[in-house]
Scaffold this motif. Sequence first.
Motif, PDB file in Angstrom:
ATOM      1  N   THR A 106      20.456  90.354  97.773  1.00 31.45           N
ATOM      2  CA  THR A 106      20.724  91.420  96.805  1.00 31.45           C
ATOM      3  C   THR A 106      21.388  90.900  95.540  1.00 31.45           C
ATOM      4  O   THR A 106      21.344  91.558  94.498  1.00 31.45           O
ATOM      5  CB  THR A 106      21.612  92.510  97.441  1.00 31.45           C
ATOM      6  N   SER A 110      20.754 101.287 107.297  1.00 27.53           N
ATOM      7  CA  SER A 110      20.262 100.298 106.337  1.00 27.53           C
ATOM      8  C   SER A 110      21.472  99.644 105.688  1.00 27.53           C
ATOM      9  O   SER A 110      22.515 100.281 105.515  1.00 27.53           O
ATOM     10  CB  SER A 110      19.368 100.942 105.271  1.00 27.53           C
ATOM     11  N   VAL A 142      13.852 103.198 102.445  1.00 26.97           N
ATOM     12  CA  VAL A 142      14.693 103.702 103.534  1.00 26.97           C
ATOM     13  C   VAL A 142      14.567 105.212 103.651  1.00 26.97           C
ATOM     14  O   VAL A 142      14.388 105.759 104.745  1.00 26.97           O
ATOM     15  CB  VAL A 142      16.168 103.293 103.313  1.00 26.97           C
ATOM     16  N   GLN A 143      14.613 105.897 102.519  1.00 28.46           N
ATOM     17  CA  GLN A 143      14.562 107.363 102.528  1.00 28.46           C
ATOM     18  C   GLN A 143      13.220 107.893 103.018  1.00 28.46           C
ATOM     19  O   GLN A 143      13.146 108.948 103.648  1.00 28.46           O
ATOM     20  CB  GLN A 143      14.835 107.907 101.112  1.00 28.46           C
ATOM     21  N   ALA A 152      16.582  99.979  93.985  1.00 26.40           N
ATOM     22  CA  ALA A 152      16.136 101.375  94.034  1.00 26.40           C
ATOM     23  C   ALA A 152      14.883 101.493  94.886  1.00 26.40           C
ATOM     24  O   ALA A 152      14.714 102.474  95.635  1.00 26.40           O
ATOM     25  CB  ALA A 152      15.874 101.889  92.617  1.00 26.40           C
ATOM     26  N   ARG A 166      22.838  96.288 102.813  1.00 23.28           N
ATOM     27  CA  ARG A 166      22.529  95.298 101.787  1.00 23.28           C
ATOM     28  C   ARG A 166      23.400  94.064 102.023  1.00 23.28           C
ATOM     29  O   ARG A 166      24.606  94.201 102.235  1.00 23.28           O
ATOM     30  CB  ARG A 166      22.819  95.852 100.388  1.00 23.28           C
ATOM     31  N   ASP A 182      16.001 101.431  98.487  1.00 21.84           N
ATOM     32  CA  ASP A 182      16.578 102.724  98.872  1.00 21.84           C
ATOM     33  C   ASP A 182      15.490 103.771  99.089  1.00 21.84           C
ATOM     34  O   ASP A 182      15.561 104.585 100.019  1.00 21.84           O
ATOM     35  CB  ASP A 182      17.560 103.209  97.796  1.00 21.84           C
TER      36      ASP A 182
END
Length: 222
Positions: A46, A71, A61-62, A55, A73, A58
């Motif tokens: 990261t 989840s 994951v969503q 982004a 980082r 993310d």
Amino acid sequence: DYRELLTAGANLCLIDPRHLSDPRYTGHDTFNDQIALADVLVANKTDLCSDEDLAAFDALVQSSQPAKAQSVRVEQGQVEAALLALPSNPERLQLSDHGHHHHHSKEAAAPVALEAGESLRRLESHGEGHFSCGWLLTGDWVFSLDALRHWFDQLDVNASKVVRAKALIHTDQGHYVLNWRDGVLSEMPTRALEESRLELITELKSDADALESSLLRCRSHG
């Protein structure tokens, strides 16, 4: 054989978020199967990612269904062992059938190995948008680790656009596992090897003769 000795924990999938904008990854069945199988998605490297990369992670994951247990980082692959204790969803083990048939049995093909009296063998192939060029080398040959480091450094300027390089190799400082990606070489000592192996994965077909000649110049003759 290990059922009474080992317990499987949560399934972790390590992702480089920079690849989430590359259709060669996002459109690949294996890439997506690994994400679907995971209980935990781990965004690695990261410190090298842009805001857009993170982004995209993310958003992944969503959008994952069923939802992941967690989840995280991380940098440098520093994953907390406690993640393995998270609940695992057995339904995730039922991967979608993409027409691939994997047979894991004692009848599987034996690994490629050197024949008696053979010191070097080059293996080349291509598929799924990449080329590979690899070598099997007799374990009697010893390579200079410093020379190998320089050889890997030169991959960044290789015209064939090297994506990844890896080696299990006998050096003058011991046996090593070497991994090169994105211009960074990682090194790890390993057990003694009967033979050395090295492989390059490239976007374009490489000049195998030139690479082989430069590799063999890394042999230690001391």
